[in-house]
Scaffold this motif. Structure first.
Motif, PDB file in Angstrom:
ATOM      1  N   SER A 313       0.836  -1.208   0.000  1.00  0.00           N
ATOM      2  CA  SER A 313       0.000   0.000   0.000  1.00  0.00           C
ATOM      3  C   SER A 313       0.864   1.249   0.000  1.00  0.00           C
ATOM      4  O   SER A 313       1.871   1.331   0.717  1.00  0.00           O
ATOM      5  CB  SER A 313      -0.895   0.019   1.246  1.00  0.00           C
ATOM      6  N   GLN A 318      -4.268   3.351   0.825  1.00  0.00           N
ATOM      7  CA  GLN A 318      -4.099   1.963   1.264  1.00  0.00           C
ATOM      8  C   GLN A 318      -4.497   0.976   0.181  1.00  0.00           C
ATOM      9  O   GLN A 318      -4.032  -0.168   0.170  1.00  0.00           O
ATOM     10  CB  GLN A 318      -4.926   1.717   2.532  1.00  0.00           C
ATOM     11  N   SER A 319      -5.359   1.385  -0.736  1.00  0.00           N
ATOM     12  CA  SER A 319      -5.889   0.488  -1.761  1.00  0.00           C
ATOM     13  C   SER A 319      -5.033   0.428  -3.021  1.00  0.00           C
ATOM     14  O   SER A 319      -5.420  -0.255  -3.981  1.00  0.00           O
ATOM     15  CB  SER A 319      -7.308   0.930  -2.163  1.00  0.00           C
ATOM     16  N   ASN A 327      -6.845  -5.217  -2.554  1.00  0.00           N
ATOM     17  CA  ASN A 327      -8.144  -5.456  -1.905  1.00  0.00           C
ATOM     18  C   ASN A 327      -8.079  -5.015  -0.447  1.00  0.00           C
ATOM     19  O   ASN A 327      -8.212  -5.813   0.487  1.00  0.00           O
ATOM     20  CB  ASN A 327      -8.527  -6.934  -2.022  1.00  0.00           C
ATOM     21  N   LYS A 328      -7.857  -3.730  -0.267  1.00  0.00           N
ATOM     22  CA  LYS A 328      -7.698  -3.144   1.061  1.00  0.00           C
ATOM     23  C   LYS A 328      -8.379  -1.776   1.095  1.00  0.00           C
ATOM     24  O   LYS A 328      -8.681  -1.192   0.058  1.00  0.00           O
ATOM     25  CB  LYS A 328      -6.213  -2.961   1.406  1.00  0.00           C
ATOM     26  N   LYS A 332     -11.765  -2.157  -0.867  1.00  0.00           N
ATOM     27  CA  LYS A 332     -11.902  -3.561  -0.507  1.00  0.00           C
ATOM     28  C   LYS A 332     -13.281  -4.061  -0.914  1.00  0.00           C
ATOM     29  O   LYS A 332     -14.292  -3.412  -0.659  1.00  0.00           O
ATOM     30  CB  LYS A 332     -11.702  -3.738   1.004  1.00  0.00           C
ATOM     31  N   GLU A 337     -12.741 -11.003   2.097  1.00  0.00           N
ATOM     32  CA  GLU A 337     -11.902 -10.517   3.200  1.00  0.00           C
ATOM     33  C   GLU A 337     -10.405 -10.651   2.935  1.00  0.00           C
ATOM     34  O   GLU A 337      -9.593 -10.078   3.650  1.00  0.00           O
ATOM     35  CB  GLU A 337     -12.254 -11.271   4.484  1.00  0.00           C
ATOM     36  N   GLU A 339      -7.054  -9.839   1.999  1.00  0.00           N
ATOM     37  CA  GLU A 339      -6.342  -8.618   1.614  1.00  0.00           C
ATOM     38  C   GLU A 339      -5.079  -8.893   0.806  1.00  0.00           C
ATOM     39  O   GLU A 339      -4.394  -7.961   0.397  1.00  0.00           O
ATOM     40  CB  GLU A 339      -6.003  -7.802   2.869  1.00  0.00           C
ATOM     41  N   TYR A 342      -4.680  -8.886  -5.269  1.00  0.00           N
ATOM     42  CA  TYR A 342      -4.406  -7.627  -5.958  1.00  0.00           C
ATOM     43  C   TYR A 342      -4.801  -7.771  -7.424  1.00  0.00           C
ATOM     44  O   TYR A 342      -4.953  -8.894  -7.919  1.00  0.00           O
ATOM     45  CB  TYR A 342      -2.943  -7.204  -5.800  1.00  0.00           C
TER      46      TYR A 342
END
Length: 383
Positions: A313, A318-319, A327-328, A332, A337, A339, A342
């Protein structure tokens, strides 16, 4: 240790190595082996439902890419088509597990625009430059490598490769007739508010901006001193057995002189035309390379360190990593869930999803963009 125990351990090792955890399959050029979902431990019915979902949720924009782009970016002042475009096909995609095809739909060999998925290919040419020592460190200032004025001035001189790669450079200026401030302007305020707004400090705000991405491509052209499509072809696409049908274009006016040779500086996206034109199957090979940490059938084409770096990130978002989505954070996906996932993403619903934990690559094209999370959730439910 008893003899019987030794035999059991040897049997377990054999099973581990040869049955449950077989090595990834790497398809030779011009061929690709399919496996039934059941043979790969996948629920065929649930997987078919995921594919049907992708087919039923086609991107709602025009199939004429020029029309879709002009409508999609109508808020941009002076927006025009400057490079090649083509009419798109229908929904298409392929799902790999362990390298094998377990599902596909649509015309997977059709060459289509892929818009900002191009950015992840561009990121790869930067990673190769790092691996080969052409760029010493991503924290270096870009102006130390490109001294033609592109990074002159108090503001632009602060721009590093790191900020160019995570779209937080805030580079300010004009490239190939396009102004940075005119790309994806804010929804509020007038033209002068956008035009005369003071640029933010490099590295502090992530702004999705094609002009600045094109500055990265232009800068990498000066570092490599040969066209980036040639770099990608020689170091990545040929070694992974990609077809000869893919292309990477710039704008009609993005030709520059490098060492006395006229070369085209390619674009990192396609909303003004250009970018990578490619098939779903070639996307899948590229995704499989990243699934395997840059290694293709025993040959390290791009360093594992770089593949790991693109998934980190950025300080400003962060994404987002190095021109790959993560996937954050705010991006997300609902009910997904994991993380560690990508993905590369482009206008019109083009995606290459890398799911390391499930040994999956999902390529889907012309899917309504807000449906990708649900699509991935359904595929993972079949595992």
């Amino acid at each position: 240790m008893k003899k019987s125990q030794s035999i059991i351990i040897l049997l377990l090792v054999f099973i581990y190595a040869n049955v449950g955890f077989a090595q990834t399959y790497f398809p030779p050029k011009n061929t690709w082996e399919s496996r039934t979902p059941e043979s790969m431990g996948v629920n065929a019915t649930t997987l078919s439902e995921a594919v049907a979902y992708a087919e039923a949720n086609e991107y709602s924009g025009s199939k004429d890419s020029r029309v879709a782009s002009l409508i999609g970016f109508r808020s941009e002042p002076f927006h025009e088509i400057l490079g090649p475009m083509r009419e798109r096909g229908g929904p298409a995609g392929v799902i790999l597990k362990g390298g094998y095809i377990i599902a596909q739909w649509g015309d997977v060999d059709r060459v289509d625009m892929t818009h900002s998925v191009t950015k992840s290919y561009l990121s790869t040419t930067a990673g190769l430059a790092i691996d080969k020592g052409l760029i010493r460190n991503v924290m270096d200032k870009a102006g130390d490598y490109v001294w033609d004025g592109t990074f002159d001035g108090e503001h632009n001189s602060k721009v590093t490769w790191h900020t160019l790669l995570n779209q937080s450079s805030a580079w300010s200026g004009e490239l190939f007739g396009l102004q940075d401030w005119a790309d994806r302007p804010p929804r509020s305020g007038g033209l002068d508010d956008w035009r005369f707004k003071k640029p933010v400090e490099p590295g502090t705000v992530m702004e999705y901006n094609d002009v600045r991405v094109n500055v990265l491509a232009y800068s990498l052209l000066h570092v490599w001193r040969k066209p980036l499509p040639q770099v990608l072809k020689e170091h990545i696409m040929d070694p992974i057995g990609a077809s000869t049908t893919w292309r990477w274009y710039g704008y009609d006016n993005s030709w520059v002189n490098v060492d006395g040779v006229k070369m085209q500086s390619v674009t990192g996206g396609g909303h003004s035309g250009g970018g990578v034109f490619i098939s779903a199957m070639d996307h899948a090979r590229f995704g499989l390379l990243f699934l395997n940490d840059g290694n293709w059938n025993g040959k390290q084409l791009i360093s594992k360190e770089w593949v790991e770096k693109v998934q980190v990130s950025s300080e400003a978002n962060q994404s987002y990593g190095y021109l790959w989505w993560l996937n954050k954070g705010r991006r997300k996906w609902k009910d997904v869930e994991d993380e560690s996932i990508y993905y590369a993403a482009g206008f019109g619903g083009n995606f290459i999803v890398v799911d390391k934990k499930n040994d999956l690559v999902i390529v889907t094209r012309w899917l309504e963009p807000n449906k990708i999370g649900e699509m991935v959730k359904r595929v993972r439910a079949a595992m």
